[in-house]
Design a protein around this motif. Structure first.
Motif, mmCIF file in Angstrom:
data_model
loop_
_atom_site.group_PDB
_atom_site.id
_atom_site.type_symbol
_atom_site.label_atom_id
_atom_site.label_comp_id
_atom_site.label_asym_id
_atom_site.label_seq_id
_atom_site.Cartn_x
_atom_site.Cartn_y
_atom_site.Cartn_z
ATOM 1 N N LEU A 556 1.057 -1.205 -0.017
ATOM 2 C CA LEU A 556 -0.012 0.140 -0.062
ATOM 3 C C LEU A 556 0.833 1.231 0.010
ATOM 4 C CD1 LEU A 556 -2.846 -0.910 2.500
ATOM 5 C CD2 LEU A 556 -2.965 -0.562 0.170
ATOM 6 N N CYS A 557 0.449 2.441 -0.714
ATOM 7 C CA CYS A 557 1.156 3.497 -0.819
ATOM 8 C C CYS A 557 2.472 3.793 -1.109
ATOM 9 C CB CYS A 557 1.140 4.393 0.847
ATOM 10 S SG CYS A 557 -0.650 4.300 1.740
ATOM 11 N N ARG A 558 2.944 2.668 -1.989
ATOM 12 C CA ARG A 558 4.237 2.669 -2.711
ATOM 13 C C ARG A 558 4.022 4.041 -3.667
ATOM 14 N NH1 ARG A 558 7.000 -3.236 -3.083
ATOM 15 N NH2 ARG A 558 7.507 -3.464 -0.689
ATOM 16 N N ASN A 559 3.191 3.520 -4.734
ATOM 17 C CA ASN A 559 2.989 4.380 -5.583
ATOM 18 C C ASN A 559 1.445 4.307 -6.069
ATOM 19 O OD1 ASN A 559 2.676 2.505 -7.843
ATOM 20 N ND2 ASN A 559 4.963 2.372 -7.633
ATOM 21 N N GLN A 560 1.150 5.097 -6.778
ATOM 22 C CA GLN A 560 -0.512 5.100 -7.130
ATOM 23 C C GLN A 560 -0.913 3.776 -7.850
ATOM 24 O OE1 GLN A 560 -1.910 8.390 -9.801
ATOM 25 N NE2 GLN A 560 -3.810 7.373 -9.975
ATOM 26 N N GLY A 603 -2.644 10.834 5.552
ATOM 27 C CA GLY A 603 -2.087 11.350 4.162
ATOM 28 C C GLY A 603 -2.933 12.423 3.972
ATOM 29 N N ILE A 604 -4.361 12.276 4.236
ATOM 30 C CA ILE A 604 -5.304 13.473 4.049
ATOM 31 C C ILE A 604 -5.246 14.334 4.953
ATOM 32 C CG2 ILE A 604 -7.985 13.977 4.060
ATOM 33 C CD1 ILE A 604 -8.566 11.102 3.462
ATOM 34 N N ASN A 609 0.693 12.923 -0.666
ATOM 35 C CA ASN A 609 0.559 12.643 -2.193
ATOM 36 C C ASN A 609 -1.000 12.470 -2.674
ATOM 37 O OD1 ASN A 609 0.432 11.250 -4.687
ATOM 38 N ND2 ASN A 609 2.227 9.786 -4.057
ATOM 39 N N PHE A 610 -1.425 13.437 -3.329
ATOM 40 C CA PHE A 610 -2.821 13.604 -3.690
ATOM 41 C C PHE A 610 -3.279 12.443 -4.740
ATOM 42 C CE2 PHE A 610 -3.968 18.426 -2.840
ATOM 43 C CZ PHE A 610 -3.482 18.302 -1.493
ATOM 44 N N GLN A 611 -2.316 12.135 -5.437
ATOM 45 C CA GLN A 611 -2.660 10.945 -6.246
ATOM 46 C C GLN A 611 -3.053 9.797 -5.559
ATOM 47 O OE1 GLN A 611 0.963 10.864 -8.748
ATOM 48 N NE2 GLN A 611 -0.041 12.069 -10.206
ATOM 49 N N ILE A 612 -2.564 9.580 -4.531
ATOM 50 C CA ILE A 612 -2.953 8.399 -3.495
ATOM 51 C C ILE A 612 -4.049 8.569 -2.576
ATOM 52 C CG2 ILE A 612 -2.267 6.697 -1.939
ATOM 53 C CD1 ILE A 612 0.573 6.648 -3.366
#
Length: 992
Positions: A556-560, A603-604, A609-612
């Motif tokens: 999870l959350c490595r990249n989109q 994250g929020i 990272n908005f993309q995730i």
């Protein structure tokens, strides 16, 4: 209470109001205000009148009074008088019989009736009563008398011997009414088991057997089904041992019929009644060769009358025979079993030799069914079939597929019977060849061969040797990595799961860790997806819970792309999971639930990272996964999760939000946080305590109203509706709901508000109240009806009426612990349909469309039982839409199609109104979908009565002929199907 007997006698003589007068007399007799004797004396002139109609009125009054008195009211002496009176009246005139039968039915149940009275009744009835000459109701009354005798007074009539038995069977001989027959079929077994049949055994059987197989066509009005009649008839035919000499030949005779229903009934009789329950196996053994001769024809035939259902039933009979007969019970009978198995194997051999024959696989399935009846049978069949298939050479690829499938079926049979392949005679040195055979063809290039081999390997997993398993794991690994078809991939994962069930350590070491360690250092997203999907398939094995949890968290959350891929796998896992223990494992302190919520909350909040963390697709998957986990866990676990994470939502649950005063960063943060809050709260049980529910609802309404993020509007609206459904009740609920209504009304008039957001919130709250059946429900529905008339947002409001009929699988349902009243959609429809139709008929053109759309949504969400009382109001609206220029013609057509498919009775009277319109649409609409649905409606019209269809037949066939030139192939196909149905309506109806 005194009776005016003179007035009573006048009423009885006139024949008017006898029932109510008799009821008053019965009450007076019960209260001891008068006596039954006085009442009878008052009827003396009537009962002795020379006019039979007046005498009949007297008998009716007599019987009605008796029937209104308790069963223990009369003494034996009084009953003897009543008994004699009814016997005399029975032979008075044939018109008296129905009334007298009614009296006899009641008196035979009385406490003080004696054996002599019962016998007197039947001595009177037998010479003077021909049952089948009577009306259906009178025959039914006589059968009810028999029922009472069978239940309680059978010993009283036993000495009458064959005379009483003949009375019973002659009364039912020729009976055709299904209500009478079902009663007879239910009561006869008990009588026949407890009454000597003697020389009338065969006659008794023949009277019952004439109904076999049952020839009964059910209608929508039928209260009795054909299956009920057939199953009860089978009980009658097999209820006594004496019937065996007649019943088995009957079943075998009907088995050779061309009618499928006759075959199925005969097979049911053999397998469920004769073989397993009632008859002595020795009786069946004498017919066994004849039974096999007919079963063989059914099982090994490709005729049309040998359907799959018939073949399966025939195989069931065969296995039941092997179970029930003495030939399978004890070693001393093994020779007979062997002889019978030889007969079966000999019959199957010619199909087994030809692997391309249609009956190759059915023959093996038959042998497998036989083999499961005993270990001896299993060993004999396995030896024969394995050696025959292993020795085949120089075969085509198609044959290989069938050979593998056949060997797989035999292997499965052996495993189910706990047979070790190495112990099978003839296979002691060759049994390892079977596994090698499957492994070899699992690497074949042809997909169908590979699929067949993988299915066989899944069955044989437990039988593979250590070296074979190493090869097996290599094949699984290769196929997981490769770009195969969906079918091959599914079979591969099935093998993977089966191997993991029995060899957990080997799977973990040889496949998972070896490949995952290499994969973690790779950037191949597709390959990672394949392996994550494979690992998720092991979710039913507790051994792999920690592994699945850790691997999912790590990705999870490595990249989109990786995040989206991991969440897709998780979504499928939680949707299809069989072992819910995995979801409970996810809620542990270091579990997946904790990982997901912690990552996305931080994250929020930290605007990472908005993309995730602010990707709507990813957020939707996160919400689904969290919601699915919370839904399945216990109340205490839900409370623990809530207590752990609610602190991170303090801005929403502790403080009143004023959206307009927030900064842009705060607006976005609150909007996305409410999605996570909904994922936690949506499926919590009502018993789980949530603080500040009212404040949360108000903040959700605020966010849903003003946010510009569509997913936030949806989540906030749903969450507010869910909390209202679960937690808002009592007197305070009215105040809260009134305030919400005022707030939303004022928001509708604000210039800077997205009206669609407000309407969406109103719709969700209205649905929430409607589901719960809240006292404020009608107020909100009335408001919704009024909003339809607004030019600005009336069209948006139509979605509320669609939402009221839709069922959502994830939100506002009983699985989420919401309150859902029974028949809530029907209650809403009955409340709104008349105002909707009235407004549609009276309002001007731009506005009436909103009401029309709402009407169509409501109709789609309800069945014809709900619609029928309002059909006279709905039909004119629907008919107006059946023209090519109407915008909503397709939706109206689909509504018609649904009603016609369910054979809505009300539509039958209006066929002449809408069939011409359907013909017009099928020819003149410029849209293919409309033409197809119109033709489907015309096709379904053929299910109505012939008398309604015949006047329209010529016109329909003529007009459909014009559609045969349609430029679209799908339309032409539908035309041919519809025209054929209309051409044959009179033929079909006549056959029926």
């Amino acid at each position: 209470m005194l009776c005016d007997y003179k007035n009573i006698a006048n009423v009885v003589a006139s024949g008017i109001d006898i029932d109510s007068t008799s009821e008053l007399v019965s009450k007076a007799i019960s209260a001891r205000a008068t006596t039954f004797l006085e009442f009878v004396q008052s009827l003396e002139e009537i009962l002795t009148s020379t006019e039979k109609d007046i005498r009949l009125n007297g008998v009716k009054a007599f019987v009605t009074v008796v029937k209104n008195l308790p069963l223990d009211f009369f003494l034996t002496e009084e009953l003897d008088y009543i008994n004699q009176f009814l016997c005399d009246r029975f032979i008075d005139h044939h018109s008296f019989i129905p009334t007298v039968l009614s009296g006899i039915e009641y008196t035979v149940q009385m406490k003080n009736i004696t054996k002599e009275m019962i016998v007197r009744y039947f001595n009177t009835i037998m010479p003077h009563f021909h049952c089948q000459s009577q009306l259906q109701n009178d025959r039914y009354t006589f059968y009810c008398i028999l029922h009472q005798i069978f239940l309680n007074r059978l010993e009283d009539v036993r000495f009458m011997g064959p005379d009483f038995l003949y009375c019973v069977i002659s009364s039912m001989d020729g009976e055709r009414d299904p209500n009478n027959l079902i009663l007879l079929f239910r009561i006869l077994p008990q009588f026949l088991r407890n009454y000597p049949l003697g020389h009338l055994t065969e006659e008794t059987f023949d009277v019952i057997a004439c109904y076999f197989p049952i020839d009964f066509h059910e209608t929508e009005e039928s209260k009795i089904t054909r299956n009920e009649l057939a199953s009860n008839l089978a009980r009658c035919l097999t209820c006594v041992e004496e019937f065996s000499d007649f019943c088995i030949p009957l079943a075998l005779q009907k088995l050779e019929s061309n009618l499928i229903i006759a075959k199925l009934d005969s097979l049911y009789l053999l397998v469920n009644k004769l073989c397993c329950e009632y008859f002595n196996p020795i009786k069946i053994k004498s017919h066994i060769e004849e039974i096999w001769r007919i079963l063989k024809i059914i099982i090994m035939s490709d005729k049309e009358d040998s359907t799959d259902e018939v073949r399966e039933a025939a195989i069931g009979v065969l296995t039941a025979l092997l179970y029930s007969l003495a030939i399978v019970k004890g070693d001393d009978k093994q020779e007979q079993l062997s002889d019978f198995l030889e007969i079966i194997l000999k019959s199957s051999t010619r199909f087994l030799l030809d692997t391309q024959a249609n009956l190759f696989i059915p023959s093996i399935k038959l042998l497998c069914s036989v083999g499961k009846t005993s270990k001896y049978a299993c060993l004999k069949i396995a030896n024969k079939v394995y050696l025959m298939l292993l020795d085949k050479s120089d075969v085509s690829q198609t044959e290989i597929t069938r050979i593998i499938e056949g060997m797989g079926l035999i292997t499965n049979m052996c495993l189910q019977m706990s047979i070790d392949l190495s112990c099978i005679p003839g296979l002691d040195r060759r049994w390892e060849e079977i596994g090698c055979y499957f492994l070899l063809y699992a690497q074949n290039e042809l997909p169908e061969v590979r699929i067949s081999a993988l299915k066989a390997l899944q069955i044989s997993t437990r039988l593979l040797t250590k070296s074979q398993r190493q090869n097996y794991y290599c094949i699984i690994t290769t196929l997981i990595k490769s770009n195969t078809t969906g079918s091959i991939r599914n079979e591969t994962l099935s093998c993977f799961k089966e191997a993991a069930k029995y060899y957990k350590e080997e799977i973990n070491t040889d496949i998972i860790h070896f490949n995952i360690n290499n994969l973690n250092q790779s950037n191949d997203i597709l390959m990672k997806f394949k392996w994550l999907n494979a690992i998720c398939s092991l979710g039913n094995e507790e051994y792999f819970f920690k592994l699945i949890n850790d691997i999912m968290c790590a990705n999870l959350c490595r990249n989109q792309e990786e995040t989206q891929m991991t969440l897709n796998c998780l979504r499928e896992l939680v949707r299809n999971i069989e072992n819910t223990k995995l979801l409970h494992h996810f809620t542990l302190n270091n579990g997946l639930l904790n990982c997901i919520l912690t990552l996305w909350i931080n994250g929020i909040k930290n605007c990472e990272n908005f993309q995730i963390f602010r990707n709507e697709i990813i957020l939707n998957d996160v919400s689904f996964v969290v919601n699915s986990i919370v839904k399945i866990i216990s109340n205490s676990e839900q409370q623990r999760v809530l207590n752990q994470f609610i602190q991170y939502f303090n801005d929403i649950v502790e403080t009143k939000i004023c959206y307009q005063s927030l900064s842009d960063i705060e607006k976005d943060k609150y909007s996305y946080m409410v999605i996570l809050l909904e994922s936690i709260l949506n499926s919590v049980n009502q018993d789980v305590k949530i603080n500040n529910v009212t404040l949360i609802i108000q903040n959700c309404v605020e966010l849903s109203t003003f946010t510009n993020i569509s997913i936030c509007n949806l989540s906030a609206s749903r969450l507010a509706a869910t909390l209202i459904n679960k937690y808002i009740e009592g007197d305070e609920s009215n105040v809260i709901l009134n305030n919400l209504k005022l707030h939303l009304e004022s928001n509708l008039h604000l210039a800077n508000v997205n009206k669609k957001n407000v309407i969406n919130q109103i719709s969700w709250i209205t649905k929430s109240l409607a589901l719960k059946g809240h006292s404020k429900m009608l107020q909100w529905i009335d408001w919704s009806l009024d909003l339809l008339a607004d030019p600005s947002y009336g069209k948006m409001m139509t979605m509320c009426f669609k939402m009221l009929t839709n069922v959502d699988d994830e939100y506002l349902n009983t699985k989420c612990f919401c309150s859902v009243k029974l028949l809530y959609r029907q209650r809403i429809f009955c409340y709104v349909i008349e105002p909707l139709v009235s407004s549609y008929n009276t309002l001007p053109e731009p506005i009436k469309e909103n009401y029309l759309i709402s009407i169509l949504y409501q109709i789609d969400g309800n069945n014809y039982v709900t619609l029928s009382p309002y059909f006279s109001k709905i039909l004119p609206v629907l008919l107006q839409l059946l023209s090519p220029e109407q915008i909503y013609v397709l939706q109206s057509l689909k509504t018609f199609r649904n009603l016609l498919e369910s054979k809505t009775p009300v539509l039958e009277d209006h066929l002449q109104s809408f069939i011409p319109k359907l013909l017009n649409l099928s020819q003149n609409s410029k849209y293919m979908d409309i033409r197809i649905v119109a033709l489907q409606c015309l096709y379904n019209c053929c299910d109505y009565s012939l008398i309604k269809l015949l006047p329209l037949k010529k016109q329909v066939i003529c007009e459909l002929g014009k559609c045969l030139d349609d430029k679209k192939r799908l339309v032409r196909k539908e035309v041919v199907k519809t025209k054929s149905k209309w051409l044959s309506i009179d033929v079909i109806k006549d056959d029926n």
